[in-house]
Enzyme design. Structure first.
Site, PDB file in Angstrom:
ATOM      1  N   PRO A   1      22.435  -0.412 -11.131  1.00  0.00           N
ATOM      2  CA  PRO A   1      21.146  -0.138 -11.777  1.00  0.00           C
ATOM      3  C   PRO A   1      20.283  -1.390 -11.745  1.00  0.00           C
ATOM      4  O   PRO A   1      20.786  -2.488 -11.937  1.00  0.00           O
ATOM      5  CB  PRO A   1      21.517   0.198 -13.221  1.00  0.00           C
ATOM      6  CG  PRO A   1      22.992   0.366 -13.257  1.00  0.00           C
ATOM      7  CD  PRO A   1      23.551  -0.365 -12.074  1.00  0.00           C
ATOM      8  N   GLU A   2      19.001  -1.201 -11.491  1.00  0.00           N
ATOM      9  CA  GLU A   2      18.083  -2.338 -11.479  1.00  0.00           C
ATOM     10  C   GLU A   2      17.516  -2.533 -12.879  1.00  0.00           C
ATOM     11  O   GLU A   2      17.693  -1.691 -13.763  1.00  0.00           O
ATOM     12  CB  GLU A   2      16.942  -2.061 -10.489  1.00  0.00           C
ATOM     13  CG  GLU A   2      17.449  -1.718  -9.116  1.00  0.00           C
ATOM     14  CD  GLU A   2      17.093  -2.740  -8.059  1.00  0.00           C
ATOM     15  OE1 GLU A   2      16.395  -3.713  -8.381  1.00  0.00           O
ATOM     16  OE2 GLU A   2      17.529  -2.572  -6.911  1.00  0.00           O
TER      17      GLU A   2
ATOM     18  N   LYS B   1      19.804  -7.142 -17.041  1.00  0.00           N
ATOM     19  CA  LYS B   1      20.578  -5.908 -16.909  1.00  0.00           C
ATOM     20  C   LYS B   1      21.512  -5.668 -18.096  1.00  0.00           C
ATOM     21  O   LYS B   1      22.399  -4.838 -18.026  1.00  0.00           O
ATOM     22  CB  LYS B   1      21.350  -5.936 -15.599  1.00  0.00           C
ATOM     23  CG  LYS B   1      20.414  -5.929 -14.397  1.00  0.00           C
ATOM     24  CD  LYS B   1      21.185  -5.971 -13.127  1.00  0.00           C
ATOM     25  CE  LYS B   1      20.229  -6.175 -11.960  1.00  0.00           C
ATOM     26  NZ  LYS B   1      20.989  -6.340 -10.724  1.00  0.00           N
TER      27      LYS B   1
ATOM     28  N   CYS C   1       8.354  -7.145  11.353  1.00  0.00           N
ATOM     29  CA  CYS C   1       7.421  -7.459  10.251  1.00  0.00           C
ATOM     30  C   CYS C   1       7.866  -8.684   9.444  1.00  0.00           C
ATOM     31  O   CYS C   1       7.060  -9.316   8.771  1.00  0.00           O
ATOM     32  CB  CYS C   1       7.300  -6.285   9.295  1.00  0.00           C
ATOM     33  SG  CYS C   1       6.473  -4.855  10.014  1.00  0.00           S
TER      34      CYS C   1
ATOM     35  N   CYS D   1       5.443  -0.755  11.672  1.00  0.00           N
ATOM     36  CA  CYS D   1       5.336  -1.117  13.081  1.00  0.00           C
ATOM     37  C   CYS D   1       6.214  -0.279  14.008  1.00  0.00           C
ATOM     38  O   CYS D   1       6.117  -0.400  15.228  1.00  0.00           O
ATOM     39  CB  CYS D   1       5.671  -2.593  13.266  1.00  0.00           C
ATOM     40  SG  CYS D   1       7.440  -2.925  13.140  1.00  0.00           S
TER      41      CYS D   1
ATOM     42  N   CYS E   1      10.372   1.439  11.343  1.00  0.00           N
ATOM     43  CA  CYS E   1       9.604   0.773  10.288  1.00  0.00           C
ATOM     44  C   CYS E   1       8.324   1.560  10.029  1.00  0.00           C
ATOM     45  O   CYS E   1       7.658   2.008  10.948  1.00  0.00           O
ATOM     46  CB  CYS E   1       9.268  -0.646  10.753  1.00  0.00           C
ATOM     47  SG  CYS E   1       8.115  -1.516   9.669  1.00  0.00           S
TER      48      CYS E   1
ATOM     49  N   CYS F   1      12.937  -5.340   8.433  1.00  0.00           N
ATOM     50  CA  CYS F   1      12.335  -5.074   9.729  1.00  0.00           C
ATOM     51  C   CYS F   1      12.255  -6.405  10.483  1.00  0.00           C
ATOM     52  O   CYS F   1      11.557  -7.319  10.035  1.00  0.00           O
ATOM     53  CB  CYS F   1      10.926  -4.496   9.574  1.00  0.00           C
ATOM     54  SG  CYS F   1      10.069  -4.404  11.173  1.00  0.00           S
TER      55      CYS F   1
HETATM   56 ZN   LIG Z   1       8.015  -3.454  10.903  1.00  0.00          ZN
END
Ligand SMILES: [Zn+2]
Length: 273
Positions: free
Chosen positions: A2-3, A55, A272, A250, A247, A269
């Site tokens: 969990p974030e 957390k 990117c 891109c 992506c 990516c």
């Molecule tokens: Zn990309």
């Protein structure tokens, strides 16, 4: 795992349901908690406050008793009306805090302890936390300093180090690095102050967005129109969970690799970032 935003929302829900109410029953599978409960019963106390710190989720009871829980990978808190069917099996139950109107049930929680207000202030687990990304008095300058103290660390690992910044987890790590166009494997020392500041600001912006009322699922990518309520989490994210898919910026295929001492998955990516 969990974030921070998930824990924040859980704490907010528990706070609204339980605060000011008297505990009618307490149950747990932790012997250490049960010993405290036998000596100084939780039932009969009032819930003063529920909040998150990174957390960690803290439930403050009257009479100087605080329950600290940490969710680690699979833990969660649910809230039910009395008699309502639990969404998890009974064997996953670890803690129950009941009032006349609600039952708060902690499932698969691996870490739980009772503290006093004084020991909360002294607790190592809590004191070592960096600034909470969702707190009102968030200090981005402090986070920048914490990052600079770890020059040889890869940025993706530094971002999920709870001593640097509390509340950011593995999913948002990949998302925020993509949004800021920063390669996850670059060392902190090779990143400019401007880019580190951008990362910290984006971390807060994205997590804040995800705790806004009504939004129930993790979102960073807004490019798709949500036509059904059941779109998968992957439809709302830029890179996380999207290995070998193009992506969204891109078209290059997204990559995934295990990173850091805990071998957490990092998605990125290569074009990117
Ligand atoms: Zn990309």
């Amino acid at each position: 795992m969990p974030e921070g935003d998930t824990i924040f929302r859980a704490a907010r829900t528990l706070h609204r349901a339980l605060t000011g109410k008297q505990v009618t029953a307490f149950e747990s599978v932790f012997p250490a908690l049960n010993r405290v409960d036998e000596d100084t019963p939780v039932a009969g106390r009032t819930v003063d406050r529920v909040h998150s710190a990174g957390k960690h989720l803290l439930i403050h009871f009257s009479g100087d008793l605080v329950l600290r829980t940490h969710m680690r990978m699979n833990g969660s808190w649910h809230i039910y009306r009395p008699g309502e069917r639990w969404q998890r099996p009974r064997r996953d139950m670890r803690i129950v805090v009941a009032t006349a109107d609600f039952q708060a049930v902690g499932f698969n929680i691996p870490v739980a302890e009772f503290l006093t207000e004084k020991s909360v202030a002294k607790s190592r687990a809590l004191r070592q936390l960096g600034p909470d990304v969702l707190s009102d008095d968030f200090d981005p300058g402090k986070v920048l300093g914490n990052l600079r103290e770890r020059p040889g660390k890869e940025i993706a690992d530094a971002l999920i180090d709870q001593r640097v910044l509390a509340g950011l987890g593995n999913v948002y790590k990949s998302e925020i690095l993509f949004i800021c166009r920063i390669n996850p494997f670059i060392h902190v020392k090779d990143i400019s102050d401007a880019d580190l500041k951008l990362l910290v600001a984006e971390s807060r912006r994205v997590l804040k967005l995800n705790v806004s009322e009504g939004l129930e699922l993790m979102t960073t990518y807004g490019g798709l129109r949500r036509t059904t309520a059941k779109s998968s989490p992957g439809d709302r994210l830029w890179v996380y969970g999207r290995a070998r898919l193009p992506c969204r910026r891109c078209g290059t295929l997204i990559r995934v690799r295990k990173q850091g001492d805990d071998a957490r998955l990092t998605y990125w990516c290569p074009q990117c970032q």
